[in-house]
Design a protein around this motif. Structure first.
Motif, mmCIF file in Angstrom:
data_model
loop_
_atom_site.group_PDB
_atom_site.id
_atom_site.type_symbol
_atom_site.label_atom_id
_atom_site.label_comp_id
_atom_site.label_asym_id
_atom_site.label_seq_id
_atom_site.Cartn_x
_atom_site.Cartn_y
_atom_site.Cartn_z
ATOM 1 N N MET A 88 -32.547 3.327 -17.120
ATOM 2 C CA MET A 88 -31.325 2.911 -16.347
ATOM 3 C C MET A 88 -31.042 3.705 -15.382
ATOM 4 O O MET A 88 -31.275 5.062 -15.477
ATOM 5 C CB MET A 88 -30.166 2.752 -17.139
ATOM 6 N N PRO A 89 -30.249 3.439 -13.996
ATOM 7 C CA PRO A 89 -29.876 4.452 -13.131
ATOM 8 C C PRO A 89 -28.877 5.588 -13.629
ATOM 9 O O PRO A 89 -28.100 5.189 -14.719
ATOM 10 C CB PRO A 89 -29.065 3.609 -12.052
ATOM 11 N N ALA A 90 -29.029 6.760 -13.345
ATOM 12 C CA ALA A 90 -28.098 7.795 -13.924
ATOM 13 C C ALA A 90 -26.545 7.557 -13.940
ATOM 14 O O ALA A 90 -25.784 7.529 -14.827
ATOM 15 C CB ALA A 90 -28.329 8.898 -13.174
ATOM 16 N N SER A 91 -26.146 6.673 -12.758
ATOM 17 C CA SER A 91 -24.750 6.375 -12.448
ATOM 18 C C SER A 91 -24.335 5.339 -13.722
ATOM 19 O O SER A 91 -23.146 5.635 -14.277
ATOM 20 C CB SER A 91 -24.248 5.591 -11.260
ATOM 21 N N PHE A 92 -25.345 4.455 -14.164
ATOM 22 C CA PHE A 92 -24.925 3.508 -15.067
ATOM 23 C C PHE A 92 -24.950 4.287 -16.298
ATOM 24 O O PHE A 92 -24.083 4.095 -17.465
ATOM 25 C CB PHE A 92 -26.161 2.360 -15.079
ATOM 26 N N LEU A 93 -25.878 5.202 -16.675
ATOM 27 C CA LEU A 93 -25.819 5.898 -17.876
ATOM 28 C C LEU A 93 -24.571 6.811 -18.140
ATOM 29 O O LEU A 93 -23.844 6.698 -19.183
ATOM 30 C CB LEU A 93 -27.074 6.606 -18.013
ATOM 31 N N MET A 94 -24.044 7.255 -16.901
ATOM 32 C CA MET A 94 -22.740 8.217 -16.956
ATOM 33 C C MET A 94 -21.688 7.073 -17.282
ATOM 34 O O MET A 94 -20.812 7.696 -17.945
ATOM 35 C CB MET A 94 -22.590 8.713 -15.731
ATOM 36 N N GLN A 95 -21.645 6.035 -16.913
ATOM 37 C CA GLN A 95 -20.456 5.071 -16.971
ATOM 38 C C GLN A 95 -20.694 4.645 -18.544
ATOM 39 O O GLN A 95 -19.481 4.866 -19.015
ATOM 40 C CB GLN A 95 -20.700 3.764 -16.071
ATOM 41 N N GLN A 96 -21.649 4.453 -19.012
ATOM 42 C CA GLN A 96 -21.857 4.032 -20.402
ATOM 43 C C GLN A 96 -21.274 5.313 -21.220
ATOM 44 O O GLN A 96 -20.531 5.062 -22.292
ATOM 45 C CB GLN A 96 -23.285 4.001 -20.671
ATOM 46 N N MET A 97 -21.661 6.458 -21.031
ATOM 47 C CA MET A 97 -21.356 7.707 -21.692
ATOM 48 C C MET A 97 -19.690 7.719 -21.716
ATOM 49 O O MET A 97 -18.985 8.107 -22.779
ATOM 50 C CB MET A 97 -21.738 8.918 -21.198
ATOM 51 N N GLU A 98 -19.152 7.691 -20.247
ATOM 52 C CA GLU A 98 -17.534 7.716 -20.156
ATOM 53 C C GLU A 98 -16.809 6.691 -21.150
ATOM 54 O O GLU A 98 -15.917 6.930 -21.882
ATOM 55 C CB GLU A 98 -17.132 7.518 -18.769
ATOM 56 N N ARG A 100 -18.106 4.804 -24.099
ATOM 57 C CA ARG A 100 -18.247 5.407 -25.314
ATOM 58 C C ARG A 100 -17.387 6.293 -25.814
ATOM 59 O O ARG A 100 -16.807 6.385 -26.857
ATOM 60 C CB ARG A 100 -19.773 5.848 -25.452
ATOM 61 N N GLU A 101 -16.929 7.550 -24.857
ATOM 62 C CA GLU A 101 -15.986 8.589 -25.166
ATOM 63 C C GLU A 101 -14.749 7.741 -25.306
ATOM 64 O O GLU A 101 -13.951 8.108 -26.211
ATOM 65 C CB GLU A 101 -15.979 9.394 -24.274
ATOM 66 N N ALA A 102 -14.581 6.806 -24.380
ATOM 67 C CA ALA A 102 -13.199 6.202 -24.120
ATOM 68 C C ALA A 102 -12.964 5.417 -25.582
ATOM 69 O O ALA A 102 -11.865 5.292 -26.289
ATOM 70 C CB ALA A 102 -12.982 5.302 -23.153
ATOM 71 N N LEU A 103 -14.012 4.504 -25.878
ATOM 72 C CA LEU A 103 -13.818 3.816 -27.294
ATOM 73 C C LEU A 103 -13.684 4.462 -28.306
ATOM 74 O O LEU A 103 -12.953 4.310 -29.144
ATOM 75 C CB LEU A 103 -15.313 3.052 -27.275
ATOM 76 N N GLU A 104 -14.365 5.682 -28.552
ATOM 77 C CA GLU A 104 -14.174 6.597 -29.639
ATOM 78 C C GLU A 104 -12.830 7.224 -29.668
ATOM 79 O O GLU A 104 -12.077 7.353 -30.745
ATOM 80 C CB GLU A 104 -15.251 7.606 -29.661
ATOM 81 N N ASP A 105 -12.189 7.541 -28.520
ATOM 82 C CA ASP A 105 -10.875 7.949 -28.317
ATOM 83 C C ASP A 105 -9.672 6.943 -28.918
ATOM 84 O O ASP A 105 -8.732 7.106 -29.397
ATOM 85 C CB ASP A 105 -10.286 8.511 -26.896
ATOM 86 N N ALA A 106 -10.211 5.548 -28.342
ATOM 87 C CA ALA A 106 -9.195 4.423 -28.833
ATOM 88 C C ALA A 106 -9.297 4.163 -30.087
ATOM 89 O O ALA A 106 -8.285 4.119 -30.901
ATOM 90 C CB ALA A 106 -9.469 3.157 -27.729
ATOM 91 N N ASP A 156 -23.390 -6.044 -22.957
ATOM 92 C CA ASP A 156 -22.910 -6.853 -24.086
ATOM 93 C C ASP A 156 -22.793 -6.318 -25.323
ATOM 94 O O ASP A 156 -21.790 -6.615 -26.187
ATOM 95 C CB ASP A 156 -24.039 -8.229 -24.148
ATOM 96 N N LYS A 157 -23.936 -5.376 -25.643
ATOM 97 C CA LYS A 157 -23.728 -4.652 -26.791
ATOM 98 C C LYS A 157 -22.573 -3.622 -26.882
ATOM 99 O O LYS A 157 -22.003 -3.764 -27.944
ATOM 100 C CB LYS A 157 -25.128 -4.065 -26.986
ATOM 101 N N PHE A 158 -22.322 -3.295 -25.636
ATOM 102 C CA PHE A 158 -21.267 -2.487 -25.754
ATOM 103 C C PHE A 158 -19.913 -3.163 -25.735
ATOM 104 O O PHE A 158 -18.955 -2.657 -26.632
ATOM 105 C CB PHE A 158 -21.047 -1.519 -24.669
ATOM 106 N N GLY A 159 -19.634 -4.279 -25.350
ATOM 107 C CA GLY A 159 -18.581 -5.230 -25.480
ATOM 108 C C GLY A 159 -18.694 -5.442 -26.945
ATOM 109 O O GLY A 159 -17.367 -5.698 -27.371
ATOM 110 N N GLU A 160 -19.451 -5.915 -27.557
ATOM 111 C CA GLU A 160 -19.368 -6.340 -28.946
ATOM 112 C C GLU A 160 -18.835 -5.002 -29.609
ATOM 113 O O GLU A 160 -17.944 -5.504 -30.565
ATOM 114 C CB GLU A 160 -20.866 -6.781 -29.700
#
Length: 171
Positions: A88-98, A100-106, A156-160
């Protein structure tokens, strides 16, 4: 063998007229519905059932924008390589990481409003990506569209995962 679009006599494009699809599906189902073959031979019944099953599968694929996008890539010779191609493009992967961090914090804070915001962001990104994939498909750029379809699968997987976090709050 006909593809799904040919079965319903529709143009093979991402933009599908939902009413025309519904009408074509009802017409095909009317011709092959098992109730019409009550007094037929076993062979005729089996063939009718196969056509009815195929019509159902085709309809479900074309009704769902993501499945329709995936199908258009496949019938145009582009294998999505969903198992092997996870680049995947780096920008997409960075967004995913951000995210995931937000999800863990929440999750840690049991913060439903943060989960709501994250869910809304993912939905907006998915909607935007689906529009882009649609444009790429209708322009005949099936390789770029395949990349977008794979990205939507990640979303979709992240939304789940976000939905599971909501459920955990309710439990």
């Amino acid at each position: 063998m006909q593809n799904h679009f040919e079965l319903f006599q529709l143009p093979a494009s991402f933009a599908v007229d939902g009413d025309a699809l519904d009408a074509a599906y009802r017409e095909v189902q009317g011709r092959v519905h098992p109730d019409r073959f009550v007094n037929a031979t076993d062979t005729e019944k089996r063939v009718a059932m196969q056509w009815a099953t195929r019509a159902n599968e085709a309809y479900q694929t074309l009704r769902n924008p993501q499945k329709r996008a995936q199908y258009l890539c496949e019938i145009n010779g582009v294998d999505l390589q969903t198992e092997s191609n996870t680049a995947m493009p780096a920008s997409f992967l960075m967004q995913q990481m951000e995210w995931r961090e937000a999800l863990e914090d929440a999750r840690a804070a049991k913060d439903a409003s943060a989960l709501d915001e994250l869910d809304a962001q993912v939905r907006r990104e998915r909607k935007s990506m689906l529009e882009q994939v649609g444009r790429q498909l209708d322009a005949g750029d099936y390789h770029a569209a395949a990349q977008g379809v794979r990205a939507m699968m990640f979303l979709d997987k992240f939304g789940e995962e976000v939905q599971y976090a909501f459920e955990a709050l309710d439990a």
